[in-house]
Write a protein that holds these residues in place. Structure first.
Motif, PDB file in Angstrom:
ATOM      1  N   SER A  47      -3.648  16.402   9.337  1.00 23.83           N
ATOM      2  CA  SER A  47      -5.221  16.392   9.335  1.00 23.83           C
ATOM      3  C   SER A  47      -5.079  15.008   9.704  1.00 23.83           C
ATOM      4  O   SER A  47      -4.659  14.681   9.186  1.00 23.83           O
ATOM      5  CB  SER A  47      -6.152  17.164   8.714  1.00 23.83           C
ATOM      6  OG  SER A  47      -5.664  18.571   8.083  1.00 23.83           O
ATOM      7  N   SER A  48      -6.479  14.545  11.204  1.00 23.64           N
ATOM      8  CA  SER A  48      -6.397  13.712  10.927  1.00 23.64           C
ATOM      9  C   SER A  48      -6.622  11.853   9.393  1.00 23.64           C
ATOM     10  O   SER A  48      -7.620  12.603   9.029  1.00 23.64           O
ATOM     11  CB  SER A  48      -7.231  13.253  11.862  1.00 23.64           C
ATOM     12  OG  SER A  48      -7.988  12.467  12.475  1.00 23.64           O
TER      13      SER A  48
ATOM     14  N   ALA B 113      -0.586  11.882  20.154  1.00 28.03           N
ATOM     15  CA  ALA B 113      -0.007  11.713  18.446  1.00 28.03           C
ATOM     16  C   ALA B 113       1.119  11.356  18.508  1.00 28.03           C
ATOM     17  O   ALA B 113       1.359  11.266  17.417  1.00 28.03           O
ATOM     18  CB  ALA B 113       0.367  13.749  18.715  1.00 28.03           C
ATOM     19  N   LEU B 114       2.146  11.139  18.876  1.00 26.22           N
ATOM     20  CA  LEU B 114       3.746  11.027  18.737  1.00 26.22           C
ATOM     21  C   LEU B 114       3.338   9.182  18.470  1.00 26.22           C
ATOM     22  O   LEU B 114       4.452   8.598  17.663  1.00 26.22           O
ATOM     23  CB  LEU B 114       4.518  11.103  19.527  1.00 26.22           C
ATOM     24  CG  LEU B 114       4.995  12.582  19.555  1.00 26.22           C
ATOM     25  CD1 LEU B 114       5.817  13.136  21.005  1.00 26.22           C
ATOM     26  CD2 LEU B 114       5.873  13.203  18.286  1.00 26.22           C
ATOM     27  N   ARG B 115       2.550   8.332  18.980  1.00 25.41           N
ATOM     28  CA  ARG B 115       1.927   7.537  18.781  1.00 25.41           C
ATOM     29  C   ARG B 115       1.222   6.989  17.611  1.00 25.41           C
ATOM     30  O   ARG B 115       1.585   6.312  16.958  1.00 25.41           O
ATOM     31  CB  ARG B 115       1.146   6.532  20.287  1.00 25.41           C
ATOM     32  CG  ARG B 115       2.577   6.610  21.229  1.00 25.41           C
ATOM     33  CD  ARG B 115       3.356   5.583  21.020  1.00 25.41           C
ATOM     34  NE  ARG B 115       2.686   3.896  20.971  1.00 25.41           N
ATOM     35  CZ  ARG B 115       3.669   2.772  20.871  1.00 25.41           C
ATOM     36  NH1 ARG B 115       4.794   3.768  21.824  1.00 25.41           N
ATOM     37  NH2 ARG B 115       2.654   2.481  20.629  1.00 25.41           N
ATOM     38  N   GLU B 116      -0.053   7.364  17.491  1.00 27.84           N
ATOM     39  CA  GLU B 116      -1.015   7.856  16.136  1.00 27.84           C
ATOM     40  C   GLU B 116       0.421   8.410  14.933  1.00 27.84           C
ATOM     41  O   GLU B 116      -0.715   7.883  13.962  1.00 27.84           O
ATOM     42  CB  GLU B 116      -1.408   8.945  16.556  1.00 27.84           C
ATOM     43  CG  GLU B 116      -2.953   8.308  17.570  1.00 27.84           C
ATOM     44  CD  GLU B 116      -3.958   8.678  17.868  1.00 27.84           C
ATOM     45  OE1 GLU B 116      -3.938  10.162  17.447  1.00 27.84           O
ATOM     46  OE2 GLU B 116      -4.402   8.891  19.096  1.00 27.84           O
TER      47      GLU B 116
END
Length: 84
Positions: free
Chosen positions: A10-11, A43-46
């Motif tokens: 989850s975020s 998402a792959l950067r975060e």
């Protein structure tokens, strides 16, 4: 020994995938994101990947997941349509 994990993030959530307590080597790290194309690159950067050794409080390795795993770095730079 091979270990497989299925995780849902989850975020803002932090998950410890495993804790290795004896001398071992990681030979393979495979990540399969189940994301729609609109959010996959961001998402792959975060999502970040970090490694701590011997009880350290600060990570010895820290990287956005997409930068750490080269197959995803290419996706971030070139986009999925150019890799197909």
């Amino acid at each position: 020994m091979t270990e497989n994990f299925s995780l849902n993030l989850s975020s803002g959530e932090t998950i410890q995938v495993c804790e290795i307590k004896e001398a071992r080597a990681i030979h393979r790290l495979k990540v399969v994101p189940h994301l729609d194309r609109a959010t996959e690159q961001d998402a792959l950067r975060e999502i970040t990947f970090s490694v701590r050794w011997d009880g350290q409080t600060e990570p010895s390795v820290w990287s956005p997941l997409g930068d750490f795993l080269p197959q995803y770095l290419a996706l971030i730079i070139f986009g999925r349509s150019q890799l197909a």
